[in-house]
Design a protein around this motif. Structure first.
Motif, PDB file in Angstrom:
ATOM      1  N   LEU A  11       0.852  -1.190   0.000  1.00  0.00           N
ATOM      2  CA  LEU A  11       0.000   0.000   0.000  1.00  0.00           C
ATOM      3  C   LEU A  11       0.885   1.236   0.000  1.00  0.00           C
ATOM      4  O   LEU A  11       1.801   1.355   0.823  1.00  0.00           O
ATOM      5  N   VAL A  12       0.603   2.144  -0.911  1.00  0.00           N
ATOM      6  CA  VAL A  12       1.400   3.359  -1.017  1.00  0.00           C
ATOM      7  C   VAL A  12       0.485   4.522  -1.354  1.00  0.00           C
ATOM      8  O   VAL A  12      -0.577   4.329  -1.975  1.00  0.00           O
ATOM      9  N   GLN A  13       0.862   5.713  -0.945  1.00  0.00           N
ATOM     10  CA  GLN A  13       0.076   6.905  -1.283  1.00  0.00           C
ATOM     11  C   GLN A  13       0.378   7.346  -2.707  1.00  0.00           C
ATOM     12  O   GLN A  13       1.446   7.055  -3.259  1.00  0.00           O
ATOM     13  N   ALA A  14      -0.565   8.051  -3.287  1.00  0.00           N
ATOM     14  CA  ALA A  14      -0.374   8.594  -4.637  1.00  0.00           C
ATOM     15  C   ALA A  14       0.912   9.417  -4.682  1.00  0.00           C
ATOM     16  O   ALA A  14       1.209  10.191  -3.766  1.00  0.00           O
ATOM     17  N   GLY A  15       1.663   9.203  -5.752  1.00  0.00           N
ATOM     18  CA  GLY A  15       2.950   9.862  -5.896  1.00  0.00           C
ATOM     19  C   GLY A  15       4.109   9.058  -5.344  1.00  0.00           C
ATOM     20  O   GLY A  15       5.274   9.417  -5.558  1.00  0.00           O
ATOM     21  N   GLY A  16       3.817   7.968  -4.660  1.00  0.00           N
ATOM     22  CA  GLY A  16       4.847   7.141  -4.062  1.00  0.00           C
ATOM     23  C   GLY A  16       5.456   6.141  -5.023  1.00  0.00           C
ATOM     24  O   GLY A  16       5.125   6.119  -6.213  1.00  0.00           O
ATOM     25  N   SER A  17       6.327   5.307  -4.468  1.00  0.00           N
ATOM     26  CA  SER A  17       7.072   4.345  -5.272  1.00  0.00           C
ATOM     27  C   SER A  17       7.054   2.966  -4.631  1.00  0.00           C
ATOM     28  O   SER A  17       6.920   2.836  -3.410  1.00  0.00           O
ATOM     29  N   LEU A  18       7.180   1.969  -5.465  1.00  0.00           N
ATOM     30  CA  LEU A  18       7.359   0.585  -5.027  1.00  0.00           C
ATOM     31  C   LEU A  18       8.302  -0.091  -6.010  1.00  0.00           C
ATOM     32  O   LEU A  18       8.431   0.339  -7.166  1.00  0.00           O
ATOM     33  N   ARG A  19       8.941  -1.169  -5.570  1.00  0.00           N
ATOM     34  CA  ARG A  19       9.797  -1.966  -6.445  1.00  0.00           C
ATOM     35  C   ARG A  19       9.362  -3.417  -6.352  1.00  0.00           C
ATOM     36  O   ARG A  19       9.474  -4.052  -5.305  1.00  0.00           O
ATOM     37  N   LEU A  20       8.871  -3.925  -7.480  1.00  0.00           N
ATOM     38  CA  LEU A  20       8.463  -5.322  -7.547  1.00  0.00           C
ATOM     39  C   LEU A  20       9.631  -6.185  -7.996  1.00  0.00           C
ATOM     40  O   LEU A  20      10.458  -5.750  -8.808  1.00  0.00           O
ATOM     41  N   SER A  21       9.675  -7.393  -7.470  1.00  0.00           N
ATOM     42  CA  SER A  21      10.682  -8.368  -7.855  1.00  0.00           C
ATOM     43  C   SER A  21      10.017  -9.654  -8.298  1.00  0.00           C
ATOM     44  O   SER A  21       8.923  -9.987  -7.830  1.00  0.00           O
ATOM     45  N   CYS A  22      10.685 -10.359  -9.194  1.00  0.00           N
ATOM     46  CA  CYS A  22      10.196 -11.645  -9.685  1.00  0.00           C
ATOM     47  C   CYS A  22      11.372 -12.596  -9.736  1.00  0.00           C
ATOM     48  O   CYS A  22      12.320 -12.365 -10.489  1.00  0.00           O
TER      49      CYS A  22
END
Length: 120
Positions: A11-22
């Motif tokens: 969960l992140v606020q608008a304008g935020g960042s996340l990094r997905l890994s596979c």
């Protein structure tokens, strides 16, 4: 049997960042293009980005400039750093492996998905 495991959603606020890994259970070097798709509630699974075995990348226009697909074949892994996230990016994100394509139906190897939720 090839297995893919995604991680990094949240969960992140608008304008935020996340990094997905596979992470793949098999060698990916010179073997598989690695793609990311997403599926929002009530919608079809849609293409996000793909990176081929040579490192060439293609993005859907809606994420161009905000998301960056990469791969590390030494770790049999692919990544999707996402910036400037918006509520419309909320979806389950899936990793797929195979021959490079924009169509979900062209991939037979999928991860279980990771939820990304962007609050306004």
């Amino acid at each position: 049997q090839v297995q893919l495991v995604e991680s990094g959603g949240g969960l992140v606020q608008a304008g935020g960042s996340l990094r997905l890994s596979c992470a793949a259970s098999v060698r990916t070097r010179n073997a598989y293009a690695m793609a990311w798709f997403r599926q929002a509630p009530g919608k079809e699974r849609e293409f996000v980005a793909v990176i081929n075995i040579f490192g060439g990348t293609t993005y859907d226009g809606s994420v161009q400039g905000r998301f960056t697909v990469s791969r590390d074949d030494a770790k049999n892994s692919a990544y999707l750093p996402m910036t400037s996230l918006q509520p419309e990016d909320t979806a389950v994100f899936y990793c797929a492996a195979g021959s490079p394509s924009f169509r979900a139906s062209d991939y037979s190897i999928w991860g279980q998905g990771t939820q990304v939720t962007v609050s306004s």
